[in-house]
Write a protein that holds these residues in place. Structure first.
Motif, PDB file in Angstrom:
ATOM      1  N   ASN A  46       0.800  -1.156  -0.086  1.00  0.00           N
ATOM      2  CA  ASN A  46       0.220   0.051   0.045  1.00  0.00           C
ATOM      3  C   ASN A  46       0.901   1.296   0.065  1.00  0.00           C
ATOM      4  OD1 ASN A  46       0.818   0.575   2.711  1.00  0.00           O
ATOM      5  ND2 ASN A  46      -0.753  -0.952   3.570  1.00  0.00           N
ATOM      6  N   ASN A 123      -0.339  -7.592   5.961  1.00  0.00           N
ATOM      7  CA  ASN A 123      -1.697  -8.121   6.293  1.00  0.00           C
ATOM      8  C   ASN A 123      -1.904  -9.638   5.867  1.00  0.00           C
ATOM      9  OD1 ASN A 123      -2.683  -8.269   3.697  1.00  0.00           O
ATOM     10  ND2 ASN A 123      -3.364  -5.701   4.018  1.00  0.00           N
ATOM     11  N   ASP A 124      -2.748 -10.397   6.159  1.00  0.00           N
ATOM     12  CA  ASP A 124      -2.933 -11.736   5.744  1.00  0.00           C
ATOM     13  C   ASP A 124      -3.030 -11.944   4.006  1.00  0.00           C
ATOM     14  OD1 ASP A 124      -2.861 -12.501   8.398  1.00  0.00           O
ATOM     15  OD2 ASP A 124      -5.046 -12.850   8.452  1.00  0.00           O
ATOM     16  N   GLN A 125      -3.487 -10.967   3.495  1.00  0.00           N
ATOM     17  CA  GLN A 125      -3.781 -11.001   2.068  1.00  0.00           C
ATOM     18  C   GLN A 125      -2.255 -10.796   1.602  1.00  0.00           C
ATOM     19  OE1 GLN A 125      -6.400  -8.126   0.152  1.00  0.00           O
ATOM     20  NE2 GLN A 125      -5.602  -8.396  -1.907  1.00  0.00           N
ATOM     21  N   GLN A 126      -1.632  -9.890   2.078  1.00  0.00           N
ATOM     22  CA  GLN A 126      -0.187  -9.901   1.400  1.00  0.00           C
ATOM     23  C   GLN A 126       0.678 -10.961   1.747  1.00  0.00           C
ATOM     24  OE1 GLN A 126       0.597  -6.106   3.556  1.00  0.00           O
ATOM     25  NE2 GLN A 126       0.891  -4.857   1.575  1.00  0.00           N
ATOM     26  N   ASN A 128      -0.432 -14.072   1.869  1.00  0.00           N
ATOM     27  CA  ASN A 128      -0.820 -14.964   0.576  1.00  0.00           C
ATOM     28  C   ASN A 128      -0.424 -14.584  -0.454  1.00  0.00           C
ATOM     29  OD1 ASN A 128      -2.426 -16.537   2.552  1.00  0.00           O
ATOM     30  ND2 ASN A 128      -4.200 -15.429   2.265  1.00  0.00           N
ATOM     31  N   GLU A 129      -0.375 -13.416  -1.036  1.00  0.00           N
ATOM     32  CA  GLU A 129       0.333 -13.132  -2.038  1.00  0.00           C
ATOM     33  C   GLU A 129       1.768 -13.530  -2.446  1.00  0.00           C
ATOM     34  OE1 GLU A 129      -0.420  -8.753  -2.297  1.00  0.00           O
ATOM     35  OE2 GLU A 129      -2.372  -8.854  -2.967  1.00  0.00           O
ATOM     36  N   LYS A 131       3.278 -15.985  -0.896  1.00  0.00           N
ATOM     37  CA  LYS A 131       3.221 -17.462  -1.054  1.00  0.00           C
ATOM     38  C   LYS A 131       2.928 -17.774  -2.339  1.00  0.00           C
ATOM     39  CE  LYS A 131       1.348 -19.758   2.424  1.00  0.00           C
ATOM     40  NZ  LYS A 131       0.421 -20.242   3.524  1.00  0.00           N
ATOM     41  N   GLN A 132       1.845 -17.169  -3.113  1.00  0.00           N
ATOM     42  CA  GLN A 132       1.661 -17.407  -4.455  1.00  0.00           C
ATOM     43  C   GLN A 132       2.742 -17.247  -5.227  1.00  0.00           C
ATOM     44  OE1 GLN A 132      -2.255 -15.285  -5.209  1.00  0.00           O
ATOM     45  NE2 GLN A 132      -3.140 -16.358  -3.613  1.00  0.00           N
ATOM     46  N   SER A 206       8.102 -18.490   4.336  1.00  0.00           N
ATOM     47  CA  SER A 206       6.808 -18.252   4.509  1.00  0.00           C
ATOM     48  C   SER A 206       6.162 -18.665   5.930  1.00  0.00           C
ATOM     49  CB  SER A 206       5.947 -19.130   3.362  1.00  0.00           C
ATOM     50  OG  SER A 206       6.296 -18.646   2.047  1.00  0.00           O
ATOM     51  N   GLU A 210       4.108 -16.212   8.708  1.00  0.00           N
ATOM     52  CA  GLU A 210       2.827 -16.450   8.840  1.00  0.00           C
ATOM     53  C   GLU A 210       2.654 -16.508  10.630  1.00  0.00           C
ATOM     54  OE1 GLU A 210       2.331 -20.603   7.502  1.00  0.00           O
ATOM     55  OE2 GLU A 210       0.891 -19.670   5.717  1.00  0.00           O
TER      56      GLU A 210
END
Length: 295
Positions: A46, A123-126, A128-129, A131-132, A206, A210
């Protein structure tokens, strides 16, 4: 994310100190532009995070230029002396490699607090991004370096090395070209161990992120960035030892078979890099103890 962390810890040392960039001053002056873009490959930040990163990056670059680059100039002097005196030996190369590893560790340790602070703010979304992005990175490397038959991997290995050597030595003679082929074959299935270990590191990174709010998070990140060799897989540890030994042996043999023109070509490249370092404004300021801030 991985690429940003590795850029701060490795690009500022390996890319610059180990002769990977032809235009040192250009690369160094644009790192503040390059690094945020590469960070975006692994993580969507962000505006607040981008602003924070920009300020921290300026601090790290200033520290690196004033405290680390003078040592790189000395490193280049030692490298030049090895070539001029025809003392490119295994022992001398081991000494230069050890110095480079120490520089990498020092830079990695310097940026670790910033890495910890940034990662803790994700944040959790970041996460996950990230990890992807790691998963995509693994697929890309699998496709590029492993899916081809071993014979083709070796062929590509030879081509990449020939290209690097042509830049630093000029055209290879017959004996040197044959030595590169022998080197490439001696590495065998090194790609397999390298990529497996890369995935292993990413998985550990990762897992640490987490649990970024745990009390041991800072220590885990420092280990991942500074002491990453302690986390290598046994197979990669063995492969890396062989790879480094094969690389030293290759360089020693190439220089033993080098011509006067090739050595002169290499010395000019080293001298050019020293000049690029010396032209950096921050390095000039660092050499003047009484220089006013922002000079």
């Amino acid at each position: 994310m991985l690429r940003w962390l590795k850029h701060l810890a490795l690009l500022l040392t390996l890319c610059l100190a180990l002769l990977a960039c032809n235009r040192v001053s250009l690369a160094y002056r644009n790192l503040d532009i390059i690094i945020p873009w590469t960070l975006n490959d692994y993580l969507g930040m962000n505006s607040e995070q981008k602003g924070w990163l920009s300020e921290r990056l300026k601090e790290h670059l200033s520290w690196h230029c004033s405290t680390q680059l003078p040592g790189y100039v000395d490193w280049l002097d030692r490298l030049q002396q090895m070539v001029e005196t025809n003392q490119v030996t295994d022992a001398a190369l081991q000494a230069r490699i050890l110095e480079a590893k120490q520089a990498i560790a020092q830079t990695a340790r310097e940026i670790t607090p910033s890495a910890v602070e940034l990662l803790q703010g994700l944040n959790d979304q970041q996460v996950n991004e990230m990890k992807q992005a790691f998963a995509k990175d693994q697929r890309v490397h699998q496709e590029k370096y492993l899916n081809a038959p071993l014979a083709l991997q070796i062929k590509h290995r030879i081509e990449r090395m020939d290209k690097r050597l042509d830049d630093w030595l000029g055209p290879l003679n017959t004996a040197q070209a044959q030595r590169v082929v022998a080197w490439a074959n001696a590495l065998g299935e090194q790609n397999q161990q390298w990529i497996a270990n890369r995935a292993h590191w990413q998985a550990q990174f990762s897992a640490a992120v987490e649990q970024r709010h745990n009390s041991d998070f800072a220590q885990r990140i420092e280990t991942l960035l500074v002491d990453r060799e302690t986390l290598w897989t046994p197979a990669y540890r063995q492969a890396y030892t062989n790879t480094e030994a094969q690389a030293r042996s290759l360089i020693v043999d190439l220089m033993a078979d080098s011509t006067a023109d090739q050595r002169q070509h290499l010395l000019k490249k080293i001298d050019k890099m020293r000049g690029d370092f010396s032209a950096l404004k921050c390095l000039k300021v660092a050499a003047q103890p009484n220089a006013p801030p922002g000079a």
